[in-house]
Scaffold this active site. Sequence first.
Site, short mmCIF file in Angstrom:
data_model
loop_
_atom_site.label_atom_id
_atom_site.label_comp_id
_atom_site.label_asym_id
_atom_site.label_seq_id
_atom_site.Cartn_x
_atom_site.Cartn_y
_atom_site.Cartn_z
N CYS A 91 0.86 -1.17 0.00
CA CYS A 91 0.00 0.00 0.00
C CYS A 91 0.91 1.23 0.00
CB CYS A 91 -0.87 0.05 1.26
SG CYS A 91 -1.86 -1.43 1.48
N ARG A 147 1.66 1.53 -5.70
CA ARG A 147 1.83 0.55 -4.62
C ARG A 147 0.51 -0.16 -4.29
NH1 ARG A 147 6.54 1.04 -1.81
NH2 ARG A 147 5.58 -0.03 -0.07
N TRP A 197 -3.88 -1.80 -1.33
CA TRP A 197 -3.85 -3.09 -2.06
C TRP A 197 -4.33 -4.09 -1.04
CZ3 TRP A 197 -1.44 -7.91 -1.96
CH2 TRP A 197 -1.42 -8.62 -3.17
N ASN A 224 0.56 -0.04 6.24
CA ASN A 224 0.99 -0.93 5.17
C ASN A 224 1.61 -2.14 5.85
OD1 ASN A 224 1.95 -2.04 2.76
ND2 ASN A 224 3.85 -0.86 2.86
N GLY A 225 1.15 -3.34 5.47
CA GLY A 225 1.71 -4.55 6.08
C GLY A 225 0.59 -5.47 6.54
N GLU A 228 10.55 -12.99 -19.88
CA GLU A 228 10.26 -11.60 -19.53
C GLU A 228 9.19 -11.03 -20.47
OE1 GLU A 228 10.60 -9.88 -17.07
OE2 GLU A 228 10.48 -7.80 -17.71
N LYS A 260 5.56 -9.64 -19.24
CA LYS A 260 5.08 -8.27 -19.52
C LYS A 260 3.69 -8.34 -20.14
CE LYS A 260 7.20 -6.55 -17.59
NZ LYS A 260 8.39 -6.71 -16.79
N GLU A 288 0.97 -9.46 -17.61
CA GLU A 288 0.70 -8.48 -16.54
C GLU A 288 -0.24 -7.37 -17.00
OE1 GLU A 288 4.95 -7.53 -15.43
OE2 GLU A 288 4.05 -7.54 -13.44
N HIS A 332 8.74 -31.49 -26.47
CA HIS A 332 8.60 -32.41 -25.33
C HIS A 332 7.25 -32.22 -24.61
CE1 HIS A 332 12.66 -33.79 -25.86
NE2 HIS A 332 13.07 -32.53 -25.92
N LYS A 383 3.28 -2.59 -7.22
CA LYS A 383 4.69 -2.49 -7.61
C LYS A 383 5.60 -3.22 -6.64
CE LYS A 383 8.11 -0.50 -9.95
NZ LYS A 383 8.34 -1.14 -11.27
O1 M6R Z 1 11.06 -5.06 -6.57
P1 M6R Z 1 11.38 -6.43 -7.04
O2 M6R Z 1 12.33 -6.45 -8.21
O3 M6R Z 1 11.84 -7.34 -5.96
O4 M6R Z 1 9.99 -7.01 -7.57
C1 M6R Z 1 9.86 -8.34 -7.96
C2 M6R Z 1 8.57 -8.56 -8.68
O5 M6R Z 1 7.48 -8.33 -7.83
C3 M6R Z 1 8.44 -7.65 -9.91
O6 M6R Z 1 9.51 -7.81 -10.79
C4 M6R Z 1 7.15 -7.94 -10.67
O7 M6R Z 1 7.21 -9.22 -11.26
C5 M6R Z 1 6.90 -6.85 -11.70
N1 M6R Z 1 5.51 -6.50 -11.70
C6 M6R Z 1 7.31 -7.25 -13.07
O8 M6R Z 1 6.92 -6.38 -14.07
#
Ligand code: M6R
Length: 593
Positions: A2, A27, A73, A99-100, A467, A471, A474, A490, A588
């Site tokens: 958050c 966040r 969040w 937050n937490g 990756e 992307k 997401e 396979h 994030k």
């Molecule tokens: O801050 P971090 O690199 O530790 O975050 C890890 C993942 O949460 C982060 O890379 C996440 O997969 C992103 N949304 C990727 O775009």
Amino acid sequence: MCGIVGYIGNKKASLVVLEALKNVEYRGYDSAGIAVLNSSIQIIKDVGKLAEIEKKHNFSSLEGTIGMGHTRWATHGGVNSMNAHPHTDESGEICLVHNGIIENFQTLREKLQKAGCKFRSETDTELMAHLISLELKKAKDFKGAFLSALQKIEGSFSFVVMHKGEQKLYGARKSSPLIIGVGKNEMFFASDMPAVLSHTRDFVFLQENEAAEITKEGYEIYSLSGAKISRAPTHVDWTPQMAQKEGYAHFMIKEISEQQNSIRNVLATDVTSAAKLLKKSKYISIIACGTSYHAALLFKLRLANYGFRSDVVIGSEYSTPPGSLQAQVVDKNTVVVAISQSGETADTLSAVRFAKTKGARIIGITNVIGSSLSREADSCIYTGAGPEISVVATKSFTSQVAILYMLAAVCAGENINEIKEKIRDLSAVIEAVISKDKEINDISAELSKHEDFFFIGRGAAHPVAMEGALKLKEITYLHAEAYAAGELKHGPLSLLEEGIPVIVIAPQNAGNVFKIISSIKECNARGAFIVGISDSDAVLEECNLKFKMPDCPTLFEAIAYTIPLQLLAYHMAIKLDKDPDKPRNLAKSVTVE
Ligand code: M6R
């Protein structure tokens, strides 16, 4: 997880807090709220993103110069306005944002209910307001009540708390970030720096189990038992513009476009002391999550290229019983390389802490100055990509990979100047790829008619394919999977149906072009729709849609080939009318395990 903000000064708090919340909305964005202290505490909170809430409520109707805010969040309790923060005690005189996760929530809630507290939300947060209120009956002052309430909760937290009648804000942190922004006649609490960069670039980073109070004039830090701690602010060179869209439609496309420059920041990074530490190890253990995990896989391949053995483990799996491999092999001869953009990912931090209990030394690779990882690591390398606001990682990934490749090269005794020269060349390649954005946009027009995607690559192109698929998933909510190209036969080939797009990442220098061509033919034979990203004409001839990559230093192909995949995901999200900066269900910085 958050975003939290607190302000005390001479300005209208509701407006300062609102602006700051917009900067930390990445966040969490399922609901939000602001509280301002005047003769009483006034709160506006609701469900939705800030822009939607602003249409329904007039935040500037909150008068006062002390305020706090929260973007949520959801963890405990559904997404509704009662569960949105801030929360108060029954008197409405104690108000807080959090937050937490409070882990002993159930036990405490039952105790508080027995003591007569009436809960209005399902959150773990609300109990803290009631708890402080009860402690206040026993303590000599509010600070004492706050500290003794903090000692009763278990789990992770950062709090900002206000109390009617006090010209102060209180804060505290444990396993969740909280910083103090130091201004002139104004002070801030925030989850991270971009929140308040337009007001100050001087920050105090609260550490584990620390509390603080801020007034207009200054700040005081103390331990949870009340002992004073003195700490001067750190000046950071991030500018307010770095945390703004600066004319771009979204942070994601701004951050993709910045990469030709952000990659050059790596040139100023000194990796020698981390390299010394790494070379002394008998075992290299690499930990990361999400996109950082893909950087970790590339690092492992690069280390192997120089003859160093390593393992990569996803943060959340590191110490998972039964039979965690790491529990067996990590010891005092281990060096852990922990990679995290935010430096606050709970899964990564918990793995780091586990490795420390086994005596391992830690190298942290993070983008955020003062983050938990930077403080808990024995040696920290900053990626220097600048603030990354979009929830999806783009420029932080390419900087991570460049730094990790430099680290591996220095360990192997390679000539660092030659590596740096290649990074300069890479910057020009990134610029060239971005200048062909229209071609990617055209490809995205065709691909956005589809719902399932394969991404394939061999060698270093495999983590790049992973990756690219991440992307796309997401931000478009479409199904995408990445495979090592040779693995298709396979099993995954059975999923291929007429017309399914297969995105092939195929730099010819990676060798074995004929093998990737075989994989393409296998897919073609089953009617797949092939999109080639390659510098090889032989590969591209086999493809239905083609993106010709410019020549690139072989060492850095993985970085260059990631750029078109970032652009592809972005354009598809736009075509499908999805917000690339704030994908549903994600945040994030994932500060809970
Ligand atoms: O801050 P971090 O690199 O530790 O975050 C890890 C993942 O949460 C982060 O890379 C996440 O997969 C992103 N949304 C990727 O775009």
